[in-house]
Design an enzyme around this catalytic site. Structure first.
Site: not given
Length: 289
Positions: A210, A142, A240
């Site tokens: 992760n 991601a 994020h």
């Protein structure tokens, strides 16, 4: 993850002896949302790659799924995969990571590790790959923009910080949430669950961040990379924000990933990142570092 030329040649030689086909044989360990998406794309066809096996906790369900594939694919126990394939795509719960990693690296194979966070608690596997002639690849996942972090890492970092905001259902069941008795149902406003190092973030949220592991491995390290994790009911996507301050550049990356329909803890782009990493294994031209 770097690999020596000697290791790469050694793995290539073993591959040629065991597999006269020019295609790299690929096995997928774990058949959840990410593993199934990767297997389906391999079955549709990726140049120079051939899906030969998958493993799954629910073997009957996996067998029914691969029966619909264009090519014959075996459903095998986890420990058999390194005997059958040149490349193992690991899409397992973090608790199962070490088992498949050890077997893959000892066989001199390539491990594509979706559970990159598990490497932080198993750093000896890097040396194991080196001595066994294996290779570890941690996909971008991601964390879009990882190339910029890797480039900055060739100089010096001042600071690296990541703030993750996810819908509460995407954080439900995380060890940190369970251990601290945090109630996420009916949350009316954003709640900061965690603030600390990437190492501790990955331990507390192994299925959720992760990206923090990939960021720390690419950059300043797990103990100097700072992470915040928020449960945010105003979000319908995984969000994020990465802030990097280095001697070569200062930059901020903001990423909104669409959660998987099957598993809201994982973004849809995670499987696509694995597929991109697989394509690079046989690509004539590679774009990006």
């Amino acid at each position: 993850m770097p690999v020596s030329d000697k290791s790469a040649r050694s793995a290539s030689n073993r591959r040629s002896d065991a597999n006269p086909s020019p295609d790299l044989r690929v096995a997928v360990a774990g058949f959840g949302a990410v593993g199934r998406a990767v297997a389906q794309r391999l079955d549709q066809g990726l140049p120079g790659l051939r899906l030969v096996a998958v493993s799954a906790r629910d073997r009957d369900r996996a067998a029914a799924a691969v029966a619909e594939f264009k090519t014959e694919v075996a459903v095998e126990p986890l420990d058999r995969l390194p005997q059958l394939a040149d490349v193992i795509v690991e899409c397992l719960p973090a608790a199962s990571f070490r088992e498949i990693a050890e077997r893959t690296l000892d066989a001199g194979r390539t491990l594509i590790a979706v559970s990159g966070g598990a490497l932080l608690d198993n750093p000896d596997l890097i040396e194991r790959a080196r001595t066994g002639g294996g290779r570890i690849i941690v996909p971008t996942g991601a964390l879009l923009g990882l190339d910029a972090v890797q480039a900055a890492a060739q100089g010096s970092f001042h600071s690296v910080k990541m703030v993750t905001r996810k819908p509460p259902r995407g954080l439900a069941g995380a060890p940190f949430v369970v251990e601290h008795g945090i109630k996420l149902d009916g949350l009316a406003e954003p709640l900061k669950l965690f603030e600390g190092t990437a190492r501790d973030a990955v331990r507390g949220f192994p299925a959720n961040v992760n990206v923090a592991a990939a960021l720390s491995l690419a950059g300043i390290g797990a103990d100097r990379t700072l992470v915040e994790v928020w449960a945010d009911p105003t979000m319908d996507r995984n969000f994020h924000t990465i802030e990097v301050d280095s001697d070569s550049a200062q930059f901020t990356l903001s990423i909104k990933n669409i959660p998987s329909d099957e598993n809201p803890k994982t973004g849809r782009i995670t499987a696509l990142s694995v597929i991109a990493a697989l394509r690079k294994l046989t690509a004539t031209v590679q774009i990006g570092t």
